[in-house]
Each structure stands twice: as C-alpha cells, then as structure tokens.
Enzyme design. Structure first.
Site, PDB file in Angstrom:
ATOM      1  N   CYS A  70      -2.802   8.774   3.048  1.00 19.77           N
ATOM      2  CA  CYS A  70      -2.451   8.191   1.745  1.00 19.77           C
ATOM      3  C   CYS A  70      -3.505   8.503   0.707  1.00 19.77           C
ATOM      4  CB  CYS A  70      -2.261   6.690   1.884  1.00 19.77           C
ATOM      5  SG  CYS A  70      -3.645   5.865   2.682  1.00 19.77           S
ATOM      6  N   GLU A  73       0.885  -1.177   0.000  1.00 20.85           N
ATOM      7  CA  GLU A  73       0.000   0.000   0.000  1.00 20.85           C
ATOM      8  C   GLU A  73       0.916   1.218   0.000  1.00 20.85           C
ATOM      9  OE1 GLU A  73      -3.095  -0.015  -0.422  1.00 20.85           O
ATOM     10  OE2 GLU A  73      -3.912  -1.902   0.327  1.00 20.85           O
TER      11      GLU A  73
END
Ligand code: NAD
Length: 472
Positions: free
Chosen positions: A280, A246
């Site tokens: 993010c 990720e």
C-alpha cells in the site's frame, strides 16, 4: 499454556476443511498449496454471536491480562515462524528471504509485543475545582476486520492486536486470495487466547458485505482498495458503524537536486519494490530533478538489475510473482500503454511469454508524462515510472494532484530543505530519505481518499475504544 511448534502440514491439517473447500494455487508455480474452506453467511452469524457472548468476560479482564495474552501470542508466532513463513511464501508468492515472508512473520510478533506494551490512561480533560471531566476509552464490543492479499498476516495483526488489547472480540475476513496464511496465523495465535474471542471466517466478498451491514458488529477495520472502502462506507451507514479505513495509495517520492544518486538508489529501490511492488505505502511515482535525473535512473537500473526474482522458496530470490492473474494483467496493461505513449523503458517491461507463474519483470520507465496511467493509477506491481521535473513547486504540485494520499517521501542531503518540502505534501506520512518504513509505535493512516482513522501506537489503541466522558 504451553507453546506448540507446528509443521506446515500440521497447520494445513488444522485449517483445511474435512470435505469440500477450494484449491489455493501457488502464484509462482501453479501447484496446489492447500484447500481453503468456503464459509457461508451462516458461519459468519455463528462467529459473530459467539464473539458477542465472549465479549463481556474478555472486557472484564485487565489491560495487563490482555497484554499477557498478546505477548504469549507473539511467542507462539515466533515458535512457528518458519512454517508460517513457508505457507505465506507459497500462498502469497513472496520470497522467504529479503523483506518478505520471514520479515512479515517477524513483524507479526513485533506488532503483537508493541501493542501489548502501550499505556493508555484516562485523560483529565478539565479539572478546575468546579468541573471535573475525564476521558476514558471503553471496549466497543465486536470488531470486524477485513483484509487484503498483499501482507495478509501482518495486516491481520495490525487489526486484531489493538482490538483485543482494548477488550473487544474480533471476527476476521481474510482476502479470498490468501485465506490459508490468515487461518494458519489465527490458529497459532488462538492457541494462546481464551476461547471464542478471535474468529476467522474465510469467504468471498459476500462475507465482507455481510460484516459491513451486520447490526452486531460495532466497528469495522478495513484494509484494501479505495473502491471497496467506499462500498463499505455506504453499506455500514445504516448501523452507523465506526470505521478505520486503510485504503489504496499512489505514493510520490520527490528527489531533490542535492542527492547522491548512488547513495540513495538501494533505499529508493526497496521503497518502490518491497513485496514486488504489492504494498500500500510503496513508492509508486518517482519525481526526480533534472540535475540528477540521469544519475538516479542509472543507479536505479544498476540496483534493480541485481535483484533476483523467482520462486519464493528459493533462498536466492528477493522478488516474487504478482499474487494473482488480475494483478498481473493490470501491471502489464499499464506498462504496455506507457510504452505505446513513447515513454522510455530502462529495464524490464517485457514478461516472458508462457512462463509458469505470474512473474512480471522488474520494470523502470523513464521520460513518462505525469498524466500517463502508469503514473496516475495505482499499479501495485514491480513497475516504477520516473518523472522529470525542473522546479520543486512543480514536483509538489504533481505529487499532490491525485485524490489519494497514503505516504510520500522526500530525498535530500539537507534535512531542513526536505522537511520544508514534506510540510507541503498531502499525505498521511512523509518519510525523509526512506519510504514505507512503518513502525508499531508510530501512528499510520491515509490522507484524502487513502482512508481515515489511525493505526499503531497509543493513537491506534484509541481507535479501538469507545470514548466516554465521565464528568462531575
Ligand atoms: P480489495 O478492496 O479488492 O479487497 C480487500 C478485501 O475486501 C478482501 O478481503 C475482499 O474480499 C473484501 N471485499 C471486497 N468487496 C467487498 C465489499 N463490497 N464489502 C466488504 N468487503 C469486501 O483490495 P485488495 O486487492 O485485496 O488489496 C489491494 C488494495 O489494498 C490496494 O489498493 C492497496 O493499496 C490497499 N492496501 C492498503 C493498505 C493500507 O494500509 N492503506 C494496506 C494494504 C493494502
């Protein structure tokens, strides 16, 4: 097992080393929060070997038993939520209030519960009377987990919950910027788990590197920057480790000409500024059609100017400091360069010199070129560039121009029109009229250089299992 409720001091006493260690400073004030152990590769070896020994008996338990452990862990997190939130706020900087520290601790409990609830059954792949083939998911073994500093507790749970549920044992390596939050969370979770199935080793990148090369780590869950993700792909190659990556994002939002600017401004704001932009899948580049450009800019300024920023323990604040000096310097340099290029600062852009803490003011930058670094680089802070466009094709081309593709969003009064645009965007998730709304039931992962592998839901469980076909 009874559930204890710890004070913040009891948590610190449990996780701090008796001697040595490293001071962790509050990014809002510079005050010492606590001392983090500085663990070595010998400590990592010990954790991996203990996790390996414990794995077979953990794998032999049923899904129901493992789910019960996760549910008890969720209850323990809830029983300690205020102490955990306060420690997180002091170490990471995020305010207690707003979608911040209490919200993050609440998400830890929600993700533990949701991960306990998913049902992963063997699949009949072929059963035609002649051939029978079933797909099962076996435990992988020992899973390593390396995390970032922006949502340290929640991301730890995203990694450990599905790994444990699938019968793996886990060795975690928290970010060197936020080790106390993760150590305290794991201390609470471990109070409800059998011994030795969940370990945490607090150290620097050397510990991360050692995890990524270690022959006894079967899978690595990594959340962090794209640059580190690439290093991990290389260093894990010799052991052909399974990876879930990720990585960084630079999410685009496209505002279509039919929106009511005032109606979407609050959601646009939080899409970009949640956790003071250190997220993010935050909105990091906003593309707004000419017809509504000025209205959207005005509405965003009004919302942004009303959001208090300051020390996290003050209940009034909903925005905090950057977590560290390096991140503050990145944001300041990107905004300075945008200003020099002639872009128009609508709000912020001018940090107070000499102020305690890494506070960068909420910043909105309009009339900025799409090639400007504030648009093309992941700023990871409270500074949003707003780019003007005239045709939807042009907006989609700009949104897709970068090498990353974690999330994106489309904003419109017409869902069909928004869906048509969403289908053309290169990103792992495209939200409509919201941004960054992750959900433990909904698979999440990046496209392009934002990584690979899915987290959450049944798809997320599968990634923590070794697929095995039984055929006869
Ligand atoms: P980072 O890559 O600098 O560090 C992440 C972790 O990797 C830390 O624990 C660090 O010690 C470790 N590390 C550093 N070098 C290593 C190496 N060579 N081998 C193994 N481990 C190593 O990232 P960061 O600055 O902590 O986090 C911010 C970044 O994370 C942003 O790019 C953000 O977009 C990304 N992020 C992505 C997601 C997602 O779900 N896709 C979520 C949160 C953050």
């Amino acid at each position: 097992m009874t559930i204890a409720s710890f004070s913040i001091q009891q948590l610190l006493d449990a996780i701090q080393p008796s001697t040595g260690g490293r001071d962790i400073l509050d990014p809002a004030t510079g005050a010492v929060v606590g001392r983090a152990p500085e663990q070595s590769t010998a400590d990592l070896e010990h954790a991996i070997s203990s996790a390996r020994t414990a794995q077979s008996s953990w794998a032999a338990t049923s899904h129901d038993d493992r789910s019960d452990c996760l549910l008890r862990a969720a209850n323990a997190v809830e029983a300690n939520s205020e102490a955990l939130a306060e420690l997180l706020s002091r170490e990471q900087g995020k305010p207690l209030n707003g979608p911040n520290a209490r919200f993050e601790v609440g998400a830890c409990a929600s993700w533990l519960r949701a991960t306990a609830s998913f049902d992963l059954q063997p699949e009949d792949v072929v059963d035609d009377g002649e051939v029978r083939a079933e797909l099962h998911y076996r435990p992988l073994g020992v899973v390593g987990a390396i995390g970032p500093w922006n949502w340290p507790m929640m991301i730890s749970v995203w990694q450990l919950a599905p790994a444990l549920r699938m019968g793996n044992t886990v060795v975690m390596k928290p970010s060197e910027y936020t080790p106390l939050s993760v150590l305290a969370l794991i201390h609470v979770i471990n109070s409800q788990l059998p011994a030795d199935i969940l370990h945490v080793v607090a150290g620097g990148r050397d510990i991360g590197e050692a995890l990524s090369t270690h022959a006894d780590i079967d899978k690595l869950m990594f959340t962090g920057s794209t640059a580190t993700g690439k290093a991990i792909i290389r260093s894990s190659a010799d052991t052909v480790k399974r990876l879930t990556l990720e990585l960084g994002g630079n999410d685009a939002g496209i505002v279509l000409p039919d929106v009511d600017a005032k109606a979407v401004a609050q959601d646009l704001f939080w899409g970009a500024f949640i956790n003071t932009g250190q997220t993010c899948a935050a909105l990091k580049r906003l593309y707004v059609h000419d017809d509504v450009y000025d209205d959207v800019c005005d509405a965003l300024v009004e919302v942004a100017a009303s959001m208090p920023m300051g020390v996290g323990l003050n209940e009034n604040n909903v925005l905090g400091p950057l977590q560290n000096k390096a991140q503050f310097d990145i944001v300041a340099a990107l905004v300075d360069a945008a200003k020099e290029s002639g872009a128009r600062v609508l709000l912020g852009g001018d940090p107070v010199a000499g102020q305690a803490g890494y506070f960068y003011p909420t910043t909105l930058v309009a009339d900025i070129d799409n090639a400007n670094d504030l648009v093309t680089q992941e700023q990871f802070g409270p500074a949003l560039p707003i780019v003007r466009y005239s045709t939807v094709d042009e907006a989609i081309e700009m949104a897709n121009a970068l090498e990353v593709g974690l999330g994106a969003s489309v904003w419109s009064a017409n869902i069909d029109r928004a869906r048509a645009v969403a289908a053309r965007i290169e990103a792992g998730t495209v939200w409509i009229n919201k941004h960054g709304a992750v959900d433990p039931r909904v698979p999440f992962g990046g496209a392009k250089q934002s990584g690979y592998g899915l987290e959450f839901g049944v798809e997320g469980l599968k990634q923590l299992g070794a697929p095995q076909i039984i055929s006869y």
